[in-house]
Motif scaffolding. Structure first.
Motif, mmCIF file in Angstrom:
data_model
loop_
_atom_site.group_PDB
_atom_site.id
_atom_site.type_symbol
_atom_site.label_atom_id
_atom_site.label_comp_id
_atom_site.label_asym_id
_atom_site.label_seq_id
_atom_site.Cartn_x
_atom_site.Cartn_y
_atom_site.Cartn_z
ATOM 1 N N ARG A 191 15.825 29.725 38.680
ATOM 2 C CA ARG A 191 16.652 29.217 39.765
ATOM 3 C C ARG A 191 16.981 30.355 40.748
ATOM 4 O O ARG A 191 16.964 30.181 41.956
ATOM 5 C CB ARG A 191 17.952 28.686 39.154
ATOM 6 C CG ARG A 191 18.624 27.579 39.918
ATOM 7 C CD ARG A 191 19.576 26.830 38.994
ATOM 8 N NE ARG A 191 20.549 27.693 38.367
ATOM 9 C CZ ARG A 191 21.829 27.755 38.728
ATOM 10 N NH1 ARG A 191 22.274 27.013 39.713
ATOM 11 N NH2 ARG A 191 22.671 28.544 38.113
ATOM 12 N N ARG A 192 17.274 31.543 40.169
ATOM 13 C CA ARG A 192 17.642 32.686 41.013
ATOM 14 C C ARG A 192 16.444 33.129 41.863
ATOM 15 O O ARG A 192 16.595 33.425 43.035
ATOM 16 C CB ARG A 192 18.136 33.843 40.134
ATOM 17 C CG ARG A 192 18.636 35.039 40.926
ATOM 18 C CD ARG A 192 19.855 34.658 41.739
ATOM 19 N NE ARG A 192 20.252 35.715 42.674
ATOM 20 C CZ ARG A 192 19.789 35.840 43.906
ATOM 21 N NH1 ARG A 192 18.859 34.993 44.356
ATOM 22 N NH2 ARG A 192 20.217 36.794 44.698
ATOM 23 N N LEU A 193 15.259 33.154 41.252
ATOM 24 C CA LEU A 193 14.058 33.539 42.008
ATOM 25 C C LEU A 193 13.753 32.482 43.071
ATOM 26 O O LEU A 193 13.311 32.801 44.172
ATOM 27 C CB LEU A 193 12.860 33.706 41.067
ATOM 28 C CG LEU A 193 12.884 34.932 40.155
ATOM 29 C CD1 LEU A 193 11.720 34.888 39.179
ATOM 30 C CD2 LEU A 193 12.840 36.223 40.972
ATOM 31 N N GLU A 228 15.432 24.185 36.789
ATOM 32 C CA GLU A 228 16.699 24.378 36.055
ATOM 33 C C GLU A 228 16.878 23.324 34.987
ATOM 34 O O GLU A 228 16.191 22.323 34.998
ATOM 35 C CB GLU A 228 17.874 24.324 37.015
ATOM 36 C CG GLU A 228 17.892 23.074 37.864
ATOM 37 C CD GLU A 228 18.932 23.177 38.934
ATOM 38 O OE1 GLU A 228 20.093 22.918 38.618
ATOM 39 O OE2 GLU A 228 18.589 23.537 40.059
ATOM 40 N N LEU A 230 18.076 30.543 31.276
ATOM 41 C CA LEU A 230 18.955 31.631 31.705
ATOM 42 C C LEU A 230 19.252 31.583 33.206
ATOM 43 O O LEU A 230 20.023 32.386 33.709
ATOM 44 C CB LEU A 230 18.329 32.983 31.352
ATOM 45 C CG LEU A 230 18.212 33.297 29.865
ATOM 46 C CD1 LEU A 230 17.450 34.587 29.653
ATOM 47 C CD2 LEU A 230 19.600 33.393 29.231
ATOM 48 N N GLY A 231 18.619 30.657 33.923
ATOM 49 C CA GLY A 231 18.864 30.566 35.361
ATOM 50 C C GLY A 231 18.041 31.570 36.157
ATOM 51 O O GLY A 231 18.279 31.764 37.345
ATOM 52 N N ILE A 232 17.080 32.230 35.499
ATOM 53 C CA ILE A 232 16.265 33.234 36.192
ATOM 54 C C ILE A 232 15.334 32.551 37.195
ATOM 55 O O ILE A 232 15.185 33.008 38.330
ATOM 56 C CB ILE A 232 15.442 34.062 35.182
ATOM 57 C CG1 ILE A 232 16.375 34.822 34.245
ATOM 58 C CG2 ILE A 232 14.496 35.019 35.898
ATOM 59 C CD1 ILE A 232 15.699 35.386 33.016
#
Lengths: 245, 327
Positions: A86-88, A245, A82-84
């Motif tokens: 990567r975002r963190l 990712e 979900l890219g979570i």
């Protein structure tokens, strides 16, 4: 450390909002306890302990497999997909604190599952315990760390959350039924007991049961070796293969 | 530092060109950036600068190298060659410093499905030393009534507005938006444009990527067109369009038959065609339509159904890349 505790408490809440994960970690072991406990009772028959007494370390092993193998693998794989992650990763949080918070939450859940199990068993069946509390806690820590390391390896090698799920289930169910975690060891056929040695969870069941019975650590060097090697190799492999990712 | 002044031509969205004399270093400096994945060259020798207070856009098809470029600048990827400076420092070496100073919205990045809007803001605020008041951010982005809604239940536009809020929570001077409006309906896209302009008007610099030509044309002060890993054109949208040298057209319908010789003598007009009551005037310059309308009005000629056809960034893209914009 800025944000670490906030992230951990948020992940804790999110775990409890995930019905499947919370059910299998916290509720399912209690169901097993009540169902098999009411069927077989807790008469002293093995080394002065009853079926329920001996099911506590076995069900604890089951909880460790549920969080370490299933929850950790699937949640990391899903967060990556979900890219979570990567975002963190794009925040000032250090990579190690992001991953530590995930592990810490699952560890707390594992411990909570075990504590609920012991309390429920104590109240309803009045369980007996021949071991040393600190030894059991240490064995629990070693087993958990070892399985979390395994979960990280599986999360690293799976491409999608879905493939992680398939892989995890293919490992989890045989392990659950053949290791002595869900079905007591002494009812399993000899051949299953022998070949069950290749399953990591068998060593967790044996170690925790032994410590529950009050056996010394020296009687479980094989289990300890297997679990330490699994932990160290798991950490090295996942450190090399982990992807954001 | 003050002596090393730079001049950059920027323009506002009202299409009037203004000149900024920038006395400081650019916010972003990229020189000879190159990034290779296996045998694919994702970004090939790319150089550009982004200045304080502008909306800088990168446009191109999927796989043109936009996201790789933006993620190298954000410090999320290590380039193979070339140098990147953000606020004068290498984002790879000063990663923690950069993470505190910039805001990011990543392409196709989600949040935990069951995480509530307020929890996401509260969580991200905790990562920074002096975050903005997230209650105010919620209000500014029109999410106040969604504060207790889980991320998974939000609409596409609401999710992106939350991502903007998270990108702004540390009050960054530089904000990255990677394909912010992809997958949104036209109305939500326009809301995003207004929000981005508001962010810029508060003094922040914006670096965005998009594959919508109209978005780049209307929103960006300067646009870099990327194709196959290279920047093939970089300027203000107006200059890019003018550099094509393509003429504008005015098409209208006369209410009654009339001679339209008055249009032929207008300056810049290169072609006038009349076919019954249909009239086509072609010529150079943005003022063509005004001149035509004024001339007709002066002669008392009545008309209806006036349309203008002007070259746009899509035409520029076609001209510089040799292929159509396709998704």
């Amino acid at each position: 450390m800025r944000g670490f505790w906030k992230l951990t408490s948020v992940e804790f809440k999110l775990f409890l909002r995930e019905p499947m994960a919370a059910f299998f970690t916290l509720v399912f072991p209690l169901m097993m306890l009540f169902i098999f406990g009411s069927v077989f009772g807790n008469k002293a028959q093995y080394f002065g302990l009853g079926t329920v007494d001996l099911s506590i370390p076995a069900y604890t092993a089951m909880i460790i497999a549920t969080t370490g193998l299933v929850s950790l693998t699937i949640s990391i794989a899903a967060a990556r997909e979900l890219g979570i992650l990567r975002r963190l990763h794009a925040t000032p949080l250090t990579p190690i604190s992001i991953l530590t918070s995930q592990v810490l939450v699952l560890f707390l859940m594992t411990a909570l599952g075990m504590v609920l199990l012991i309390i429920a068993a104590k109240i309803t069946f009045g369980i007996r315990f021949n071991g040393n509390v600190f030894s059991v806690i240490l064995g629990f820590l070693l087993s958990s760390c070892s399985f979390f390391a395994l979960g990280f390896v599986l999360a690293s090698i799976s491409r999608t959350a879905r493939s992680a799920q398939v892989m995890v289930m293919a490992l989890y169910y045989p392990m659950l039924f053949l290791s002595g975690a869900a079905i007591p060891k002494w009812v399993l056929p000899e051949a299953v007991r022998t070949y069950g040695q290749i399953l990591p969870l068998t060593h967790v069941v044996n170690l925790l049961t032994g410590l529950w019975l009050g056996e010394p650590w020296s009687a479980h060097l094989k289990e300890v070796t297997v679990l330490v090697v699994m932990m160290v190799v798991g950490l090295i492999v996942s450190a090399k293969t982990f992807r954001w990712e | 530092m003050l002596g090393a002044g730079r001049i950059a031509v920027l323009s506002t969205n009202t299409k009037t060109t203004r000149i900024f004399k920038l006395v400081s270093e650019p916010v972003i400096q990229v020189e000879h950036l190159r990034k290779v994945y296996g045998s694919t060259i994702a970004v090939d020798d790319v150089s550009f600068e982004v200045y304080q207070g502008e909306i800088f856009g990168m446009v191109g098809t999927n796989g043109a190298g936009k996201t790789t470029s933006i993620e190298c600048i954000e410090g999320l990827r290590q380039q193979d060659r070339g140098s990147i400076r953000v606020f004068g420092v290498d984002p790879q070496k000063e990663i923690h410093d950069i993470r505190r100073k910039v805001g990011v919205q990543l392409q196709e990045s989600q949040l935990q499905p069951r995480l509530k809007v307020w929890e996401a803001l509260d969580l991200f605020a905790s990562f920074y030393e002096s975050p903005l008041d997230w209650e105010k951010l919620l209000e500014q982005l029109g999410l106040t009534d969604k504060r207790n809604t889980a991320f998974a239940v939000l609409s596409g536009g609401q999710k992106q507005r939350l991502q903007i809020a998270l990108a702004l929570i540390n009050d960054p001077q530089l904000v990255f938006f990677d394909e912010l409006t992809t997958g949104l309906d036209p109305q939500a896209r326009r809301t995003m444009w207004d929000l981005i302009r508001t962010v810029r008007d508060s003094g922040k610099t914006i670096f965005l990527t998009t594959h919508f030509m109209d978005e780049a044309e209307r929103l960006c002060d300067r646009v870099a067109i990327m194709d196959k890993g290279k920047i093939v054109a970089l300027d203000t949208p107006e200059n890019l369009i003018q550099s094509l040298g393509v003429e504008s057209r005015v098409v209208l319908t006369l209410k009654e038959p009339h001679d339209i010789a008055c249009c032929r003598s207008l300056s810049g007009v290169t072609l006038v065609e009349q076919n019954g009551d249909r009239v086509l005037v072609q010529g150079k310059g943005e003022m063509l339509v005004v001149e035509v309308v004024t001339a007709l009005a002066k002669e008392g000629i009545r008309f209806s159904d006036l349309r203008t056809e002007q070259p746009n960034l899509e035409d520029v893209f076609l001209a510089v890349t040799g292929h159509e914009m396709k998704d």
